[in-house]
Design a protein around this motif. Structure first.
Motif, PDB file in Angstrom:
ATOM      1  N   GLY A  50       0.790  -1.223   0.000  1.00 28.39           N
ATOM      2  CA  GLY A  50       0.000   0.000   0.000  1.00 28.39           C
ATOM      3  C   GLY A  50       0.821   1.270   0.000  1.00 28.39           C
ATOM      4  N   GLY A  51       2.108   1.164  -0.285  1.00 25.82           N
ATOM      5  CA  GLY A  51       2.967   2.345  -0.329  1.00 25.82           C
ATOM      6  C   GLY A  51       2.692   3.198  -1.546  1.00 25.82           C
ATOM      7  N   PRO A  52       3.445   4.290  -1.687  1.00 27.88           N
ATOM      8  CA  PRO A  52       3.221   5.183  -2.829  1.00 27.88           C
ATOM      9  C   PRO A  52       3.586   4.491  -4.133  1.00 27.88           C
ATOM     10  N   PRO A  53       3.021   4.952  -5.252  1.00 26.93           N
ATOM     11  CA  PRO A  53       3.408   4.390  -6.547  1.00 26.93           C
ATOM     12  C   PRO A  53       4.915   4.514  -6.757  1.00 26.93           C
ATOM     13  N   PHE A  54       5.475   3.592  -7.493  1.00 23.88           N
ATOM     14  CA  PHE A  54       6.909   3.651  -7.755  1.00 23.88           C
ATOM     15  C   PHE A  54       7.279   4.921  -8.517  1.00 23.88           C
ATOM     16  N   LEU A  55       6.444   5.307  -9.468  1.00 18.50           N
ATOM     17  CA  LEU A  55       6.766   6.444 -10.319  1.00 18.50           C
ATOM     18  C   LEU A  55       6.013   7.694  -9.884  1.00 18.50           C
TER      19      LEU A  55
END
Length: 308
Positions: free
Chosen positions: A228-233
């Motif tokens: 559930g972390g931030p998007p990679f990009l």
């Protein structure tokens, strides 16, 4: 910089192989880069057999260049990916995993199984035989692994005029993952039955992998990362997309033939024209839909239905 600097992942996702020498043999491999196209064009110009250079459906596998299986150290955050090209491959693989884990089953009913990813230099032993850096990035269905020598990215810029932007490099990784998606969906073998020509199954297979790369880009800056972390990009800009389109254009069959001093000959095409590669990437990017990437049913590869 395209990666969220706070994004984190296990650098062991990508292993390091290579060393040694040898040519290609064994089962067929799918190449999406200019390197493999260079070999094909030279073989056709000189009257050689491109199948013997890029792998056939039979043959033997040498033992040179065994993969070490070791992970790539020092690639832990998005900041590492923004400064180091090898780490960029690691984090692009993580982003692709994140997108396809969420979208493949949802859209097709097929659960995503991540491919292996190997970075190598010089040559590497694969389930499709021994490969050298000359063939560029490629995917081997026999071992479900995508192989990258990152020196190829500079070749795209120096010889074929691609943008050197990060998304140009990430597009190459996403294209090879596109071949893995084809492998999972049972389509990748079509290319071997009809291997050459402007309307061939080989061209349709490569254009579909471009389209799947676009599907990844559609979601890469919005879907959450692991746990559930931030998007990679970070949010993709028009400049980012232009970088990806530039890379797609630079490895079109017509561009490669011209760079080799040959006339443009669609009968020898294996990957599609520069314009076609851009259009099918754009199809995936605009729609985010696997179904929109059905190049095999497309009546006109120059005009993807989703872009009309």
């Amino acid at each position: 910089m395209t990666f969220n600097e706070g994004a984190r992942m296990d650098s062991g996702r990508v292993s390091v192989g290579g060393g040694g020498g040898g040519g290609l043999g064994g089962k067929f491999a799918m190449g999406g880069g200019a390197g493999g196209l260079i070999v094909l064009v030279l073989a056709l110009l000189l009257g050689g057999d491109p199948g013997s250079l890029l792998g056939g459906l039979s043959g033997t596998t040498d033992s040179a260049g065994q993969n070490s299986g070791a992970g790539l150290a020092g690639c832990e955050t998005g900041a590492d990916a923004n400064r180091d090209v090898n780490c960029r491959v690691v984090f692009t693989a993580g982003s692709l995993d994140s997108v396809w884990e969420q979208e493949l089953a949802k859209q097709t009913g097929t659960a995503y199984v991540p491919p292996e990813v190997v970075l190598f230099s010089g040559s590497v032993n694969t389930g499709c035989g021994n490969a050298t850096s000359d063939v560029g990035p490629f995917y081997c269905p026999a071992d479900s692994t995508a192989y990258f020598d990152t020196s190829f990215f500079q070749l795209l810029v120096d010889r074929f005029g691609s943008s050197g932007g990060p998304l140009a490099q990430e597009y190459v990784v996403a294209h090879e993952f596109g071949h893995h998606i084809q492998n999972q969906l049972g389509d990748i073998g079509r290319a071997q039955a009809d291997p050459r020509g402007a309307d061939s199954a080989a061209v349709r297979t490569e254009l579909q992998a471009d389209c799947y790369a676009g599907v990844w880009a559609h979601y890469a800056d919005t879907l959450p990362g692991p746990d559930g972390g931030p998007p990679f990009l970070n949010t993709l800009t028009d400049t980012d997309i232009d970088d990806a389109l530039s890379a797609a254009s630079s490895v079109g069959d017509d561009r490669i033939q011209q760079s080799a001093g040959a006339r443009v000959n669609p009968e020898g095409w294996t990957h599609g024209s520069s314009e076609q590669r851009q259009k099918w990437f754009a199809t995936g990017y605009r729609t985010g839909q696997v179904q929109a990437c059905d190049t095999y049913s497309a009546r006109d590869l120059n005009n993807p239905p989703a872009l009309r």
